[in-house]
Every structure is written in C-alpha cells, then in structure tokens.
Scaffold this motif. Sequence first.
Motif, PDB file in Angstrom:
ATOM      1  N   ASN A 108      40.483  -8.461   6.520  1.00 56.70           N
ATOM      2  CA  ASN A 108      41.718  -8.301   7.282  1.00 56.70           C
ATOM      3  C   ASN A 108      42.312  -9.686   7.499  1.00 56.70           C
ATOM      4  O   ASN A 108      41.813 -10.679   6.942  1.00 56.70           O
ATOM      5  CB  ASN A 108      41.471  -7.566   8.614  1.00 56.70           C
ATOM      6  N   SER A 109      43.335  -9.765   8.298  1.00 59.26           N
ATOM      7  CA  SER A 109      44.013 -11.056   8.487  1.00 59.26           C
ATOM      8  C   SER A 109      43.144 -12.068   9.219  1.00 59.26           C
ATOM      9  O   SER A 109      43.402 -13.279   9.148  1.00 59.26           O
ATOM     10  CB  SER A 109      45.334 -10.853   9.236  1.00 59.26           C
TER      11      SER A 109
ATOM     12  N   VAL B  33      41.704  -3.857   5.670  1.00 60.45           N
ATOM     13  CA  VAL B  33      43.134  -3.875   6.013  1.00 60.45           C
ATOM     14  C   VAL B  33      43.816  -4.939   5.163  1.00 60.45           C
ATOM     15  O   VAL B  33      43.796  -6.130   5.469  1.00 60.45           O
ATOM     16  CB  VAL B  33      43.343  -4.170   7.512  1.00 60.45           C
TER      17      VAL B  33
ATOM     18  N   ASP C 150      47.013  -5.815   4.479  1.00 66.05           N
ATOM     19  CA  ASP C 150      48.425  -5.745   4.834  1.00 66.05           C
ATOM     20  C   ASP C 150      49.145  -7.021   4.427  1.00 66.05           C
ATOM     21  O   ASP C 150      48.575  -7.908   3.783  1.00 66.05           O
ATOM     22  CB  ASP C 150      48.593  -5.467   6.326  1.00 66.05           C
ATOM     23  N   GLU C 151      50.405  -7.127   4.813  1.00 71.30           N
ATOM     24  CA  GLU C 151      51.228  -8.274   4.414  1.00 71.30           C
ATOM     25  C   GLU C 151      50.622  -9.591   4.880  1.00 71.30           C
ATOM     26  O   GLU C 151      50.590 -10.577   4.134  1.00 71.30           O
ATOM     27  CB  GLU C 151      52.636  -8.108   4.970  1.00 71.30           C
TER      28      GLU C 151
ATOM     29  N   ASN D 115      45.418   1.590   1.658  1.00 71.47           N
ATOM     30  CA  ASN D 115      45.251   0.505   2.630  1.00 71.47           C
ATOM     31  C   ASN D 115      45.839  -0.814   2.139  1.00 71.47           C
ATOM     32  O   ASN D 115      45.665  -1.847   2.791  1.00 71.47           O
ATOM     33  CB  ASN D 115      43.766   0.304   2.946  1.00 71.47           C
TER      34      ASN D 115
ATOM     35  N   ASP E  13      49.186  -3.115   1.007  1.00 71.28           N
ATOM     36  CA  ASP E  13      50.635  -3.294   1.026  1.00 71.28           C
ATOM     37  C   ASP E  13      51.047  -3.855  -0.333  1.00 71.28           C
ATOM     38  O   ASP E  13      51.064  -5.061  -0.555  1.00 71.28           O
ATOM     39  CB  ASP E  13      51.040  -4.260   2.150  1.00 71.28           C
TER      40      ASP E  13
END
Length: 344
Positions: free
Chosen positions: A36-37, A56, A58-59, A82, A84
């Motif tokens: 994740n981030s 995750v 994501d962006e 999951n 982006d």
Amino acid sequence: MKNIAFFDTKPYDRIWFDRLKDKYGFEFKYFESKLNSDTAVMCAGLDGVVAFVNDVIDEKTISILSDQDIRILALRCAGYNNVDFKAAYGKIHVVRVPAYSPHAVAEHAMALLLTLNRKIHRAYIRTRDFNFSINGLTGFDLFGKTMGVVGTGKIGRVFVDICKGFGMKVIAYDPFPAKDSGIEYVELEELFRRSDIISLHAPLTKETYHIINQDSIALMKDGVIIINTSRGALIDSEALLEAIKNGKIGGAGLDVYEEESDIFFEDYSNAIIQDDVLARLISMPNVVVTSHQAFLTDEALKNIAETTLENLRQFFDGEDLTNEICYQCAKYGSCEKQGKGRCF
C-alpha cells in the motif's frame, strides 16, 4: 540477478517461488505486510514488485513505486480490481496470472455446496463431542436441482461440468457466452427466478458489483443457496445477511467477502472481529465461510509461481507481455498492444 519485492507473504507462497526463482535468476525480498502507500517505500533499490489480491495498488501507491523506478508489478492472482490502472498506465506495466487452476476453485465451490447441504460442518462439531444424533442434519438430493452459474469463464465452465456430473440441470448467465459449450444461457433475472442454487464465477466490475442485492434476492426462490468463490463485492453482504435471517436464502457458502482485505489470510482467533456483518454471517448455522482458500492447491500454487516468474522474465528480457493488463484493457475490454506487444 533481479531483486523483487514480494508482498503479503505467507509460508505457502514461498514454497514454489523459492523452488523456481534460481531458474529465472531472481531473488525475492519477502514482506509479510500488504502493499500500500505506506509500505511501497520498502521497494527502494529493487527491480520489481509481486503483489496479491488484497494489496492496495491505488494512485498513491503507484506514484511511490514509479518514483523508485519500479516499472513492473506482477499480480500473483487472476483478479485485478485492486489496481488503479489509469494511474499505472504509462508508468508501470501490470501483469497477472489469468488462470492457475480452474479445477481448484470449481471443486472448492462444490465442496462448499456439499458442506452446506449435508450439514457436514455441523456433524463434524457434534461427533467431536461424541454426539451422534442426526436430528437437524437433513439435506436434499442435488440430482435434478437447477444450478444457476453466473460467469462461464474457465472456472465457471469446469463448475458446470461438475454440476452435470451430479445430474443437475444447469443454466448460466454471461454477457459473453462460451461458443459451442452446450451450456443453456438465460437472462440474469430468469436465472435468479429458476435456480435452486446460484454459484458466482464472475469478475468484479462496475456491472457485477452487488449483482446479488435486495432486488435480485427478491426474485429468487425461497430457500435458494448462494455460493461465492469469486469476488466478495459481487454480493451486498447486508442484503445477504437480512435474507438469511428472514429465511429467503436457505444457505450461503462464501470463500470471499466484500470487506475481507484487512481480515482474510490473517489470524484473529484471539481478537474481536469489528465487522459486525461478517461476525453475524459466521454465527449462522446455514453459512459456511472459508478464508479465500479456493485457489489453495499444490497444483495451483505451482502454476501461480511459474506464470508469475515467466511474466517477470518476459518483462526484463524485453519480450511481449503475454499477461499484461492496463487501463485500456480494463476500460474497453481489449488493448491494442504497442511496441513489442506491450500496452505502452
């Protein structure tokens, strides 16, 4: 030798990856935490990333990976909801394992159905206490019952064959019917109305999100059984719970759950689960929940490792990326791959 970050690692993940990595010239840095981030910074100085279904991506995660010169992300799973892809396009190539063992998942779906129907889970608990009463354990013959299969990709078609082996009548819904399959396709509403049992084998998209909901449940037969070994968010969990409580749904076999990402694959046996819907589902005698293990066979784990490592090899050797998926694929259902058979 290329160094690859490997996230959400469990002991069963490592077996085949460790056996095969030298053949491909890779070294893995295993992390138990999910990608994740917050954890993406751990990829500094590495050459690529292997991620899993509940990471995750994501962006923000993609931006951090891209800033660290990560150009390849290999999903060791078939699902990719999951990711982006719009954020990844032009920055990071994303590859996946489109099929690892359709038999593993289809067989688990049938195992859930058999367990629910014949009350195997309840009988097991009784006999462990030397209670050999069979009161309340009555099931029904699968022979002659109508199975509704939503999604007829590789897994769905294997499941259809298994059901036919039990002498069941099978109907199916898929927006892209399998040609020359001999499967009887019907519209979704008709499937809901006619099926004694419904098994989900569809990907998670905008169209399939909460495909099982309050309205669709109202169309179903009283006492219908729902099986889901695909993606948790195909089912509106609160609507499912309510329908089980009022008896509309006679049972549910769930290998996935829409809010599973922080729960499944972890040990919470000494903790209090904060998800009230999941806790109540698990407490129901006519619900069987397994923790996203339908894929978990030795054959499947080997296929996952081989395909993932081959995907990475293709990238580093500058070859076509056979199993790449990108923003164009996700948005339009197809992608005209550009230079050297890559999405960008």
